[in-house]
Design a protein around this motif. Structure first.
Motif, PDB file in Angstrom:
ATOM      1  N   GLY A 129       0.745  -1.200   0.024  1.00 36.53           N
ATOM      2  CA  GLY A 129      -0.004   0.015   0.008  1.00 36.53           C
ATOM      3  C   GLY A 129       0.883   1.454  -0.219  1.00 36.53           C
ATOM      4  N   THR A 162      -1.425   4.153  -1.942  1.00 30.37           N
ATOM      5  CA  THR A 162      -2.376   4.645  -1.249  1.00 30.37           C
ATOM      6  C   THR A 162      -1.882   5.525  -0.068  1.00 30.37           C
ATOM      7  OG1 THR A 162      -3.501   2.644  -1.958  1.00 30.37           O
ATOM      8  CG2 THR A 162      -4.449   3.837  -0.026  1.00 30.37           C
ATOM      9  N   GLN A 222      -2.855   5.251 -11.300  1.00 29.26           N
ATOM     10  CA  GLN A 222      -3.229   5.452  -9.904  1.00 29.26           C
ATOM     11  C   GLN A 222      -2.986   6.695  -9.182  1.00 29.26           C
ATOM     12  OE1 GLN A 222      -1.543   2.124  -7.429  1.00 29.26           O
ATOM     13  NE2 GLN A 222      -2.970   2.788  -5.713  1.00 29.26           N
ATOM     14  N   HIS A 245      -5.489   9.821  -7.702  1.00 29.73           N
ATOM     15  CA  HIS A 245      -5.252  10.207  -6.442  1.00 29.73           C
ATOM     16  C   HIS A 245      -5.104  11.829  -6.439  1.00 29.73           C
ATOM     17  CE1 HIS A 245      -5.518   6.787  -3.945  1.00 29.73           C
ATOM     18  NE2 HIS A 245      -4.230   6.051  -4.464  1.00 29.73           N
ATOM     19  N   GLN A 260      -9.958   3.108   4.093  1.00 29.87           N
ATOM     20  CA  GLN A 260      -9.598   3.399   2.526  1.00 29.87           C
ATOM     21  C   GLN A 260      -9.877   4.905   2.238  1.00 29.87           C
ATOM     22  OE1 GLN A 260      -8.999   1.004   0.581  1.00 29.87           O
ATOM     23  NE2 GLN A 260      -8.558  -0.369   2.453  1.00 29.87           N
ATOM     24  N   TYR A 272      -8.765   9.188   2.736  1.00 28.59           N
ATOM     25  CA  TYR A 272      -7.473  10.016   2.835  1.00 28.59           C
ATOM     26  C   TYR A 272      -7.275  10.373   4.205  1.00 28.59           C
ATOM     27  CZ  TYR A 272      -7.483  10.013  -2.342  1.00 28.59           C
ATOM     28  OH  TYR A 272      -7.409   9.714  -3.603  1.00 28.59           O
TER      29      TYR A 272
END
Length: 671
Positions: A461, A464, A495, A499, A651, A653
């Motif tokens: 991750g 993310t 990805q 974001h 999941q 921010y």
């Protein structure tokens, strides 16, 4: 030969020392000496269970005498691999204590008396006697020299005997074994009986038969064919030896259903770019899916945005209450088998009465303690070292009464965990960023942005949680540039693009959007990651960005070419922070991952011509999946000595948290 040997009190008083080389003497007197580094990095941090400490080419070993509070230390050059050091340490302890125990006991008692007097009186109090160690240990140098000489002669004799046995080993035994992967039909090289020529011939014939059965050079690929075919394929010059035709390379177009997807179908599945609404403006997004209002951080009086602390379940609060009761000596806490610390407390209950603790007393307790830590997801190796550390600190201690003994062992474990988890460097990342951005520079020099590189294995991750850190930085009014340096994984750049699009729509304090405060720097796939990171930092400098977040490709710790490429990125760009992203779910693997990542970064970055760099901190992901089994935090901190800066727990921010050491210790001690 040895470089340094010393005997000192745990309070810092050196009773006796010997340096065998001028370089060792100079190193021992400096602040960066291996012995000083041992005290600072291992003993104070609670890592005193490691067998060997290594620093600047030296290996350091040590041992304790807890009842007299003595530390015996031996340092030597790591390359020498001395075999008698452990025996030397054991002999030093036995002889020194036997010869000087009355003097040492009086010295330790005087130190305790002075310490007690200072606590009870504000006026300075001096020891009653002046301790002359040179006079007290006048005969020790001759005893030490004789002991060391005897051990060195013994080690030299052992080496000579080994060389003699290797020289006179029978060659027939070594040469008798043909190469094979089936050891059941081939004699071992270590066999003491030489194999005759007839047996060798039978073994060679058996090897040829096996190879023919596998299709000769085809290996295991021919195992499924008949014996006749396999034998024919292995004959040299046979027509069957022609290589098998390979399938043509290239991707075959995928079809969805009976027909290829239309443009509208593809557009509905394209999440890489902003969707355009009426008037040519971006379509409104569901911001509630990106930000969880319940997990938003708080604003300080200075307007800084701080993420929340991670709070464990109520069971941890009960564990804290039970721990406090035990430390106070409450009978209810130890008699209640249903308390959260009941199982762990029952281990300590084996130690009863007023006595001096021995290794035999502590062995079953430490074994139960190790099993408890492993249940909390602490790596096996780290569990053993922590328990050894606690045991070494308790052997020889005199305790009295059931509750006192119970509390002594439990408190030692709690203190050991606290020492390991307490950060040795600042975890205030925002302070580090603002310090660099506000530091004065020459007028001819342009300020570089603060750069952070995220590294780790595949699938933990990184991208993310990089975006979560980016959200936190944006909320603190900083301009952030994200560098897409994962040029290997398909979809990695897309990805990050999604974001950046989402983060651009999230406002500061919910007032306005963040467009212009976050951008993506990308150069596609297949490019040199180190070059892209360098270009991104230069772009950030020229366009007044405050922070550059560098996303890297996931890689396994054993993949040397990829680790070298990562070290090159670090050596070329010298980021301000290197953050290792790891999973909270990982157990024993955490030790291997972090050890090899840190070691590879240090070795390869130094060999690339740059400054030696290791991991500066950790970000632990999937923290919300482990409940109170938070042993990965202990394992990671123990291996690197670096702090856990953030933990990821969801999941959105806003799902970023900070850890409090006391809370983690409670969770580990809880049952």
């Amino acid at each position: 030969m040895l470089d340094h040997c010393s005997i000192s009190h745990k309070g810092g008083v050196i009773l006796w020392s010997r340096s065998f080389t001028p370089a060792a003497s100079h190193a021992a007197a400096s602040a960066a000496s291996p012995v000083n580094s041992l005290i600072r990095d291992a003993l104070i941090d609670g890592r005193n269970s490691d067998e060997t400490y290594e620093k600047d080419g030296y290996a350091v070993k040590w041992s304790f005498v807890n009842d007299l509070e003595l530390i015996f230390v031996v340092a030597y050059q790591r390359i020498l691999q001395l075999t008698y050091v452990d025996e030397l340490l054991a002999a030093l302890k036995t002889l020194f204590v036997k010869l000087f125990e009355p003097f040492l006991a009086s010295f330790v008692a005087s130190l305790h008396a002075v310490s007690t007097a200072k606590l009870s009186s504000s006026s300075p109090i001096q020891p009653a006697a002046t301790w002359n160690f040179a006079q007290a240990f006048a005969d020790w140098d001759a005893i030490f020299d004789k002991l060391l000489r005897g051990l060195e002669d013994k080690a030299a004799q052992v080496r000579q005997d080994r060389r003699g046995r290797a020289t006179h080993a029978p060659r027939a035994v070594i040469e008798s074994s043909p190469p094979s992967d089936d050891f059941s039909t081939v004699p071992s090289q270590s066999s003491s009986v030489a194999v005759d020529a007839e047996q060798i011939a039978r073994n060679v014939q058996a090897l040829k038969n096996r190879l023919r059965g596998r299709g000769g050079r085809g290996g295991k690929r021919g195992a499924g064919r008949s014996d006749a075919d396999s034998g024919r394929d292995s004959l040299p010059g046979s027509d069957s030896e022609t290589p098998t035709k390979r399938k043509p390379k290239g991707k075959v177009q995928r079809k969805w259903g009976d027909e290829a997807p239309s443009e509208s179908d593809m557009a509905s599945l394209d999440f890489s770019y902003e969707k355009v609404g009426a008037g040519g403006q971006p379509a409104a997004a569901d911001l509630s899916a990106l930000v969880d209002a319940g997990s938003l951080g708080t604003r300080t009086q200075d307007g800084l945005y701080e993420v929340k602390d991670w709070e464990f379940a109520s069971a941890s609060a009960k564990a804290d209450d039970a721990l406090a009761q035990v430390l106070r000596g409450s009978p209810a806490a130890t008699s209640s088998s249903g308390s959260s610390l009941g199982a762990l407390g029952s281990l300590f209950a084996r130690l009863t009465g007023s006595k001096v603790l021995t290794e035999d007393d502590l062995r079953p307790v430490l074994e139960g303690m190790k099993q408890h830590l492993m249940k909390k997801n602490v790596a096996k190796e780290i569990s053993e070292k922590v328990c050894e550390s606690v045991g070494e600190g308790l052997v020889g201690k005199k305790v009295g009464g059931f509750q006192t003994t119970n509390a002594a062992v439990r408190l030692a474990l709690s203190n050991a965990l606290t020492r390991i988890l307490t950060p040795k460097t600042s975890t205030d990342l925002l302070l580090s960023i603002r310090t660099k951005l506000s530091s004065p520079l020459p007028s001819s020099q342009q300020r570089l942005p603060y750069s952070i590189t995220f590294v780790g294995v595949n699938g933990v991750g990184k991208s993310t949680n990089l975006s979560k850190v980016c959200f936190w930085l944006i909320q603190n009014g900083l301009r952030v540039l994200i560098a897409a340096c994962d040029t290997f994984r398909s979809g990695a750049v897309e990805q990050l693009r999604v974001h950046v699009r989402n983060l651009s729509m999230l406002g500061i304090n919910g007032a306005t959007d963040s467009k212009g405060r976050v951008e993506l720097y990308e150069r596609g796939y297949g490019k040199d990651a180190a070059g892209i990171a360098k270009e991104a930092i230069a772009y950030g400098r020229d366009n007044d960005f405050d922070v550059v977040l560098i996303d890297t490709a996931g890689r396994m710790q054993d993949n040397e070419p990829l680790m070298r490429a990562l070290a090159k990125l670090v050596a070329v760009n010298t980021p301000d922070k290197i953050i290792f992203v790891g999973e909270a779910l990982v157990g024993n693997e955490a030790v291997d991952q972090l050890t090899k990542f840190d070691r590879a970064l240090r070795d390869f970055s130094a060999s690339s011509g740059g400054k030696e760099r290791g991991i500066d901190g950790m970000l632990v992901t999937k923290w919300d999946t482990v409940d109170d089994k938070v042993g990965a935090a202990l394992s990671m901190t123990y291996v690197t000595g670096q702090p856990i800066i953030f933990v990821g727990c969801g999941q959105t921010y806003t799902d970023l948290r900070q850890l409090r050491v006391a809370n983690v210790v409670q969770a580990i001690l809880g049952d």
